[in-house]
Design an enzyme around this catalytic site. Structure first.
Site, PDB file in Angstrom:
ATOM      1  N   CYS A 111       0.933   7.995   0.415  1.00 58.08           N
ATOM      2  CA  CYS A 111      -0.020   6.995  -0.071  1.00 58.08           C
ATOM      3  C   CYS A 111      -1.453   7.514  -0.038  1.00 58.08           C
ATOM      4  CB  CYS A 111       0.109   5.710   0.743  1.00 58.08           C
ATOM      5  SG  CYS A 111      -0.068   5.950   2.524  1.00 58.08           S
TER       6      CYS A 111
ATOM      7  N   HIS B 238      -1.025   2.231   5.765  1.00 57.56           N
ATOM      8  CA  HIS B 238      -0.955   2.405   4.314  1.00 57.56           C
ATOM      9  C   HIS B 238      -2.361   2.525   3.742  1.00 57.56           C
ATOM     10  CE1 HIS B 238       0.738   2.272   0.344  1.00 57.56           C
ATOM     11  NE2 HIS B 238       0.023   1.223   0.020  1.00 57.56           N
TER      12      HIS B 238
END
Length: 705
Positions: free
Chosen positions: A438, A578
């Protein structure tokens, strides 16, 4: 072993027989030493023809055994080779053709030998019958006993059940004696049996020893060779019952008892098994099947197709219902449709362009860098769409969970109305893959609008860390040492080397999560600052704080020369484990900055303002500063960033958005064409968004990875 118990070796097949056996168990050849011992009491010349005949038969049998070691007989119908004592063919059940046997008792003239041979022959007949046919089918069937409580099949020597520890049922002592003895003890027991008919050769359970198996696998088997029709029917039914029980036990081992306990917990109002099922990643939408309903044995409560939510509604478990709905996600997340997935060919060409723009600088700091400066932003045409199409577009494009966490739960972005409304610098969190890449995906999304599917940026990151370790390692070690001193602990050189090796390993492995040093190196590869707006604490799914996140702050390419880098930063967001790319809409009009700063805005240049302060007006930290650089953060930020102060007193950095490259502009145009088509159709909020359109995904990656 005593001398009397020493086995004798057959002179034909070399099988070792028990000392009291007068014939070989395999080839039925007589015991030669017995003939010699009998010759002591008779005339040796009368014994000569018998010994000669025995030797000739032995020679003939020896030649046949060399080609047929087990002396099997061939079926006259199907030519299948059966064991010598099999009465029927195992394949076609044809009767064996009778032929004169060289081992009949009439072949011998000695009375003792004849008597003993007849006993041996009768016993062998009782022992064989169906056994040697069965031996072709199954080489090993153990005499397991079935537990009366749990029906588990235990080994013969087990005194208690292995599963439930129930004592083994008592067996008739006389039968147990037979089962524990060998063949000689069996024959002795048959001869001296006092009860007529109870232990006759027909009704007595016989012992079978698999002599054709190796000694370590030899097993004793008990069966009734001759049985009535009712016994055969009972045996068949027992076999079917054993197969059924075996299948039931196998199914029980394959059952997910955590799931079934959760179902029972919902019915009984017990939340503990439900929480346990959800904590191990159980799916609340899982449905009961027919086999599971049968195992639960409560048809009034459970039915096929029921989920935990159905059971909670049926039995009015409101507390459990709220728990299940919070994990179920009743409002199903829409399928993501990002620009890079609308035109995959253009996205692949853009990634090739990025790979071609990667270069490696020579000198003391051999780090890779990108030659082009590109900043991705959302097209201003989005504001021309009606509210329904805009909502549909943002549902397809944005990471709603990350946007909510950064905006509402802890105001980290868009907390200033001056920036969001007056200066048009509202940030949007783009959706990307969450498989460990990510950070690299968000970095390329914030610049070129594509994912790092080819691992181009990851390879550049790993090679830069390895080849420029001589420069990067001292900076990293000094910064980490300062943090360790604040926490009042220290590490030796070996531990620092191990931690650095771990950072190198993570950088080179696709799918591995990255850390602060990787963001710092990434700023050098992009040759521009990276601003991370992130949560301060890492929390569990229950909302409990687990520790400091330490990702929020400013990462500057401090190891390059300032004139070699761009001052226009990119913005990333960090939530629980994330990263997301934070981009804004293109401003259409010229904005006048506060503090007397004016910036030219036109078709080729637009400016977005990124705050360098938190909501409580605390300056964002600058990472990986040395001891000499500490205390000069504001000066360093102004050296590497175009900083200014708004009328509201907010320190901001200017993000300059240049004209898009041709491939990126074409990709955005194809993406907008889809939503322009929606503008020409009547769409209601209740209509299914995917009922008449094609759903795009990211090569199997979902937003719930």
């Amino acid at each position: 072993m005593s001398e009397d118990e020493t086995k004798w070796t057959c002179n034909v097949c070399t099988f070792e027989n028990w000392p009291k056996s007068l014939k070989c168990t395999i080839c039925l050849s007589p015991k030669l030493s017995h003939l010699i011992s009998q010759g002591k009491s008779q005339d040796i010349y009368m014994m000569a023809p018998l010994i000669s005949e025995t030797c000739s038969d032995s020679t003939a049998q020896s030649s046949s055994i060399s080609s047929n070691p087990h002396n099997k007989w061939s079926c006259s119908v199907c030519t299948f080779m059966n064991w010598p004592r099999a009465a029927k063919c195992t394949q076609c059940s044809s009767q064996r053709k009778q032929s004169p046997s060289p081992t009949e008792p009439s072949n011998y003239t000695l009375s003792d030998l004849s008597n003993n041979a007849s006993v041996e022959s009768s016993t062998a007949c009782v022992l064989s019958d169906n056994y040697h046919n069965d031996r072709n089918k199954s080489w090993s069937r153990s005499i397991k006993w079935t537990c009366a409580s749990c029906t588990y099949e235990n080994w013969p020597k087990s005194v208690k059940c292995v599963l439930c520890h129930t004592p083994r049922p008592k067996i008739d002592q006389s039968c147990q004696t037979l089962c524990d003895g060998d063949e000689n003890r069996l024959r002795h027991r048959i001869n001296r049996c006092d009860v007529p008919g109870l232990y006759s050769p027909i009704n007595c359970p016989t012992i079978r020893r698999n002599d054709h198996l190796p000694p370590e696998t030899t097993e004793i088997q008990v069966s009734t060779p001759l049985a009535s029709a009712s016994d055969i029917s009972r045996t068949s039914n027992n076999y079917l019952e054993e197969c059924r029980l075996r299948n039931v036990r196998r199914n029980n081992r394959e059952v997910d008892w955590t799931w079934l306990n959760a179902c029972i917990g919902v019915v009984d109002g017990d939340a503990e098994p439900v929480i346990e099922y959800l904590s191990v990643g159980g799916d609340p939408a899982r449905q009961l099947n027919a086999n599971e309903v049968a195992l639960l044995k409560r048809p009034s409560a459970f039915d096929s197709g029921y989920t935990l939510v159905h059971l909670a509604i049926r039995f009015q478990r409101e507390d459990l219902l709220s728990l299940l709905l919070s994990h179920t996600g009743v409002t199903r997340t829409a399928a993501k449709r990002v620009p890079a997935d609308i035109s995959r060919t253009l996205a692949a060409d853009i990634r090739h362009m990025i790979a071609a723009s990667l270069k490696q600088r020579r000198g003391e700091f051999p780090c890779y860098f990108i030659t082009d400066c590109v900043t991705f932003s959302l097209p201003a045409e989005i504001e021309d769409f009606n509210s329904i199409v805009q909502e549909r577009l943002f549902d397809d494009l944005l990471d709603r969970d990350a946007q909510k966490e950064l905006e509402e739960e802890s105001p980290i972005i868009n907390w200033s109305l001056e920036l969001t409304e007056r200066l048009g610098s509202r940030l949007y969190a783009l959706w990307n893959r969450s498989a460990g890449d990510c950070l690299l995906d968000s970095a390329l999304q914030a610049t070129w609008g594509v994912f790092d599917r080819d691992n181009t940026l990851r390879r550049a990151l790993g090679e830069s860390l390895c080849e420029a370790a001589a420069v990067l390692y001292p900076r990293w070690k000094e910064a980490e040492t300062l943090q360790a001193n604040l926490l009042q602990f220290s590490l030796d050189e070996t531990q620092w080397q191990e931690d650095w090796a771990m950072l190198l390993s993570l950088a080179s492995q696709p799918g591995s999560a990255l850390e602060q040093m990787h963001i710092f190196t990434l700023a050098h590869i992009l040759r521009r600052p990276i601003i991370v707006y992130g949560v301060k604490y890492v929390k569990s799914f229950r909302g409990e704080a687990l520790g400091y996140a330490r990702f929020e702050g400013i990462y500057l390419p401090l190891l390059w020369e300032p004139n070699f880098c761009w001052k226009s930063p990119i913005a990333l967001g960090y939530t629980r484990g994330h990263f997301t790319a934070l981009v804004s809409l293109e401003p259409e009009t010229e904005d006048v900055l506060g503090a007397g700063a004016n910036t030219r805005s036109g078709d080729d240049l637009r400016v977005i303002f990124l705050p360098l302060m938190t909501v409580d007006h605390q300056r964002l930290p600058v990472h990986f500063l040395t001891q000499e650089e500490l205390g000069r953060e504001e000066e360093i930020m102004k050296q590497w960033l175009d900083c200014c102060v708004t009328e509201g007193g907010i320190l901001v950095a200017q993000q300059k958005i240049l004209k898009r490259p041709l491939l990126v502009a074409q990709m955005i145009e194809e993406w907008l064409a889809f939503y322009r088509g929606l503008m020409r159709r009547p769409i209601t909020r209740t209509s299914s968004p995917d009922s008449h359109t094609q759903v795009y995904s990211s090569d199997g990656d979902s937003d719930q990875e």
